[in-house]
Write an enzyme that holds these catalytic residues in place. Structure first.
Site, PDB file in Angstrom:
ATOM      1  N   HIS A   1      20.818  39.582   8.864  1.00  0.00           N
ATOM      2  CA  HIS A   1      19.399  39.319   8.619  1.00  0.00           C
ATOM      3  C   HIS A   1      19.262  38.626   7.255  1.00  0.00           C
ATOM      4  O   HIS A   1      18.468  39.016   6.394  1.00  0.00           O
ATOM      5  CB  HIS A   1      18.603  40.620   8.633  1.00  0.00           C
ATOM      6  CG  HIS A   1      17.136  40.446   8.911  1.00  0.00           C
ATOM      7  ND1 HIS A   1      16.656  40.169  10.158  1.00  0.00           N
ATOM      8  CD2 HIS A   1      16.049  40.501   8.099  1.00  0.00           C
ATOM      9  CE1 HIS A   1      15.330  40.078  10.115  1.00  0.00           C
ATOM     10  NE2 HIS A   1      14.944  40.274   8.869  1.00  0.00           N
TER      11      HIS A   1
ATOM     12  N   THR B   1      16.080  34.801  10.660  1.00  0.00           N
ATOM     13  CA  THR B   1      15.554  35.872   9.812  1.00  0.00           C
ATOM     14  C   THR B   1      14.101  35.604   9.441  1.00  0.00           C
ATOM     15  O   THR B   1      13.772  34.549   8.907  1.00  0.00           O
ATOM     16  CB  THR B   1      16.387  35.959   8.517  1.00  0.00           C
ATOM     17  OG1 THR B   1      17.753  36.175   8.864  1.00  0.00           O
ATOM     18  CG2 THR B   1      15.897  37.083   7.627  1.00  0.00           C
ATOM     19  N   GLU B   2      13.221  36.563   9.752  1.00  0.00           N
ATOM     20  CA  GLU B   2      11.796  36.463   9.418  1.00  0.00           C
ATOM     21  C   GLU B   2      11.169  35.160   9.929  1.00  0.00           C
ATOM     22  O   GLU B   2      10.238  34.620   9.341  1.00  0.00           O
ATOM     23  CB  GLU B   2      11.593  36.594   7.909  1.00  0.00           C
ATOM     24  CG  GLU B   2      12.222  37.847   7.292  1.00  0.00           C
ATOM     25  CD  GLU B   2      11.659  39.134   7.849  1.00  0.00           C
ATOM     26  OE1 GLU B   2      10.498  39.143   8.277  1.00  0.00           O
ATOM     27  OE2 GLU B   2      12.397  40.140   7.847  1.00  0.00           O
ATOM     28  N   LEU B   3      11.703  34.656  11.032  1.00  0.00           N
ATOM     29  CA  LEU B   3      11.224  33.412  11.671  1.00  0.00           C
ATOM     30  C   LEU B   3      11.305  32.201  10.744  1.00  0.00           C
ATOM     31  O   LEU B   3      10.533  31.239  10.894  1.00  0.00           O
ATOM     32  CB  LEU B   3       9.788  33.575  12.203  1.00  0.00           C
ATOM     33  CG  LEU B   3       9.577  34.646  13.273  1.00  0.00           C
ATOM     34  CD1 LEU B   3       8.177  34.520  13.884  1.00  0.00           C
ATOM     35  CD2 LEU B   3      10.619  34.586  14.370  1.00  0.00           C
TER      36      LEU B   3
ATOM     37  N   TRP C   1       7.184  33.822   8.831  1.00  0.00           N
ATOM     38  CA  TRP C   1       5.983  34.520   9.320  1.00  0.00           C
ATOM     39  C   TRP C   1       5.412  35.466   8.260  1.00  0.00           C
ATOM     40  O   TRP C   1       4.565  36.288   8.543  1.00  0.00           O
ATOM     41  CB  TRP C   1       6.282  35.271  10.620  1.00  0.00           C
ATOM     42  CG  TRP C   1       7.209  36.450  10.536  1.00  0.00           C
ATOM     43  CD1 TRP C   1       7.974  36.843   9.482  1.00  0.00           C
ATOM     44  CD2 TRP C   1       7.466  37.394  11.585  1.00  0.00           C
ATOM     45  NE1 TRP C   1       8.694  37.969   9.793  1.00  0.00           N
ATOM     46  CE2 TRP C   1       8.408  38.338  11.085  1.00  0.00           C
ATOM     47  CE3 TRP C   1       7.004  37.555  12.880  1.00  0.00           C
ATOM     48  CZ2 TRP C   1       8.892  39.395  11.849  1.00  0.00           C
ATOM     49  CZ3 TRP C   1       7.486  38.614  13.643  1.00  0.00           C
ATOM     50  CH2 TRP C   1       8.404  39.515  13.132  1.00  0.00           C
TER      51      TRP C   1
END
Length: 472
Positions: free
Chosen positions: A109, A145-147, A298
């Site tokens: 991630h 990771t986290e869009l 995001w």
């Protein structure tokens, strides 16, 4: 026909213990095992496990019409295997329905896609191998990771063979356009894009149990009506959120599980289906290309990467970490490689964010530290010890050019070895085939001799004896 695409993220980092300056060089174990065990066990029993049971009931009650996707980081899977193995079994039961799809992401991630392309690719491969080992699926759709997404990242993702990527429907990218379509990457047109419908996702994730919200309480029929009343040409609504939304962020007492269970029934009444991401990109064509020249995510209102790299503390830690990337990639020390992955988790940089000082307590809510500075100091102490261990194997005195030359030599040698191994394998195959042919020929000869020996000998016709008497 309209459809809903549900995707849930599951991620937990390996949290660091309090690591002081005097530990550097003396203590090479960095993790708070008690906190890691307590947190993931608590969340699993409040959220992940009951949510899995809820989704299983939804799938069965809808005659497998309800479908869902998951993106689970490698670090989360490791902790779940160690502390909550029943979750893995529960997830396998879900997978057995054929209604669950796993997405690809970085194993740790991490933010590697913003700094180290080779590391990024390697982590994606490691993650997907982990998913295959546990659940027997090879992901075909990617979510970073986290869009986090950009044109440059999309080109790398496309080169790895993924047919689609998931990211946020950020307003500064879409403008007047709707997120409820399939788009494609401007940098790699063959890569389709699924965009999060932020408003409708956040209605569940953040506003569901808020009594001050104008649409409170949110019921399943009301929610499905909102989707059904969207313009007819908007065929897909992507609902992307953290899995702990179910039971943790929105507690069981809020009615979140009952809300979820009712969705398939009301959706069926309005002719709305549920599709996985791969089904969505297979059924719908792209309506146009999207260009994203700078990385977006995001997170926060800005939808950029400032949640992790928005201040000097974060950037110093980030650059220091990846300054040893090439050296770590040279080593074969399993423990060093493991620490390398764990230290790359985006959470460590998120804890250093100072945005909560101006934008509320969103960032500090997830941090185990009293302040961003404390998070920075603790991480840098750990990182300093880690770098000492790396330097023991590959001294920092080696210039980058020399190191790059060494890396190039090693890679070339590796390719040569692979080529030689292929040639050896081919020669062995040819030798075996040749030996088999010789054996077969000998067997045929032996069989022919045996057959000839078994045949009865031909009878000889006796010659007439002519009695001849010697004249005396």
């Amino acid at each position: 026909m309209k459809a809903i695409c549900f995707y849930f993220q599951i991620h937990q980092p390996f949290r660091l213990k309090t690591y002081r300056f005097f530990n550097i060089g003396n203590d090479h174990y960095y993790y708070d095992d008690f906190a890691n065990d307590e947190i993931i066990t608590r969340i699993a029993h409040r959220s992940y496990l009951p949510a899995n049971q809820t989704l299983l009931e939804m799938i069965n009650a809808s005659n497998k019409q309800f479908k869902v996707a998951f993106s689970i980081s490698g670090t989360a899977l490791e902790q779940l295997e160690q502390y909550v193995p029943e979750f893995i079994e529960s997830m396998k039961e879900l997978v057995a329905t054929g209604c669950v799809e796993f997405l690809s992401e970085t194993y740790a991630h991490s933010l590697a896609s913003l700094k180290e392309t080779e590391e990024f690719i390697e982590q994606v491969k490691q993650h997907d191998e982990k998913i295959f080992q546990l659940f027997g699926q090879r992901p075909t759709v990617f979510r970073n990771t986290e869009l986090i997404y950009s044109d440059d990242i999309s080109a790398v993702v496309a080169s790895m063979g993924f047919k689609a990527a998931i990211t946020d429907g950020a307003k500064h990218i879409l403008g007047w356009k709707s997120p409820n379509y399939v788009y494609s990457s401007a940098a790699a047109p063959q890569l389709k894009l699924l965009l999060k419908n932020s408003k409708m996702s956040d209605d569940i994730s953040f506003r569901f149990s808020n009594p001050d919200w104008n649409d409170y309480p949110l019921t399943a029929d009301k929610y499905i009506d909102w989707i059904a009343n969207l313009p007819q040409e908007e065929q897909i609504v992507n609902l992307f959120m953290n899995y702990e939304t179910l039971g943790e962020l929105q507690p069981r007492e809020s009615g979140i599980f009952e809300f979820m269970k009712a969705l398939p029934r009301f959706a069926a009444e309005r002719g709305i289906e549920f599709w996985t991401p791969s089904e969505t990109v297979a059924k719908l064509k792209s309506v146009g290309e999207l260009s994203v020249p700078y990385p977006m995510s995001w997170a926060d209102e800005a939808r950029d990467t400032s949640a992790w790299l928005g201040n000097d503390l974060q950037n110093e830690a980030f650059n220091k970490l990846y300054s040893v990337a090439e050296r770590v990639n040279l080593c074969t020390d399993r423990r060093l490689k493991q620490d390398w992955y764990y230290l790359q988790a985006s959470d460590h940089f998120y804890y250093m964010s100072t945005k909560h000082l101006n934008d509320g307590a969103v960032h500090s809510h997830y941090s185990p530290y009293e302040s961003p500075f404390q998070a920075f100091m603790n991480y840098m102490n750990v990182l300093s010890d880690f770098i000492v261990r790396v330097e023991e194997q590959y001294p920092l005195s080696i210039e980058n050019e020399e190191l790059n030359s060494l890396l190039t030599t090693i890679r070339n040698q590796s390719k040569e070895i692979e080529q030689l191994n292929r040639e050896i394998s081919l020669l062995r195959t040819n030798i075996i085939n040749s030996e088999d042919e010789d054996k077969a020929a000998e067997s045929q000869k032996a069989a022919a001799k045996t057959t000839a020996a078994k045949k009865p000998a031909a009878r000889k016709t006796p010659a007439k004896k002519t009695a001849t008497k010697d004249k005396e």
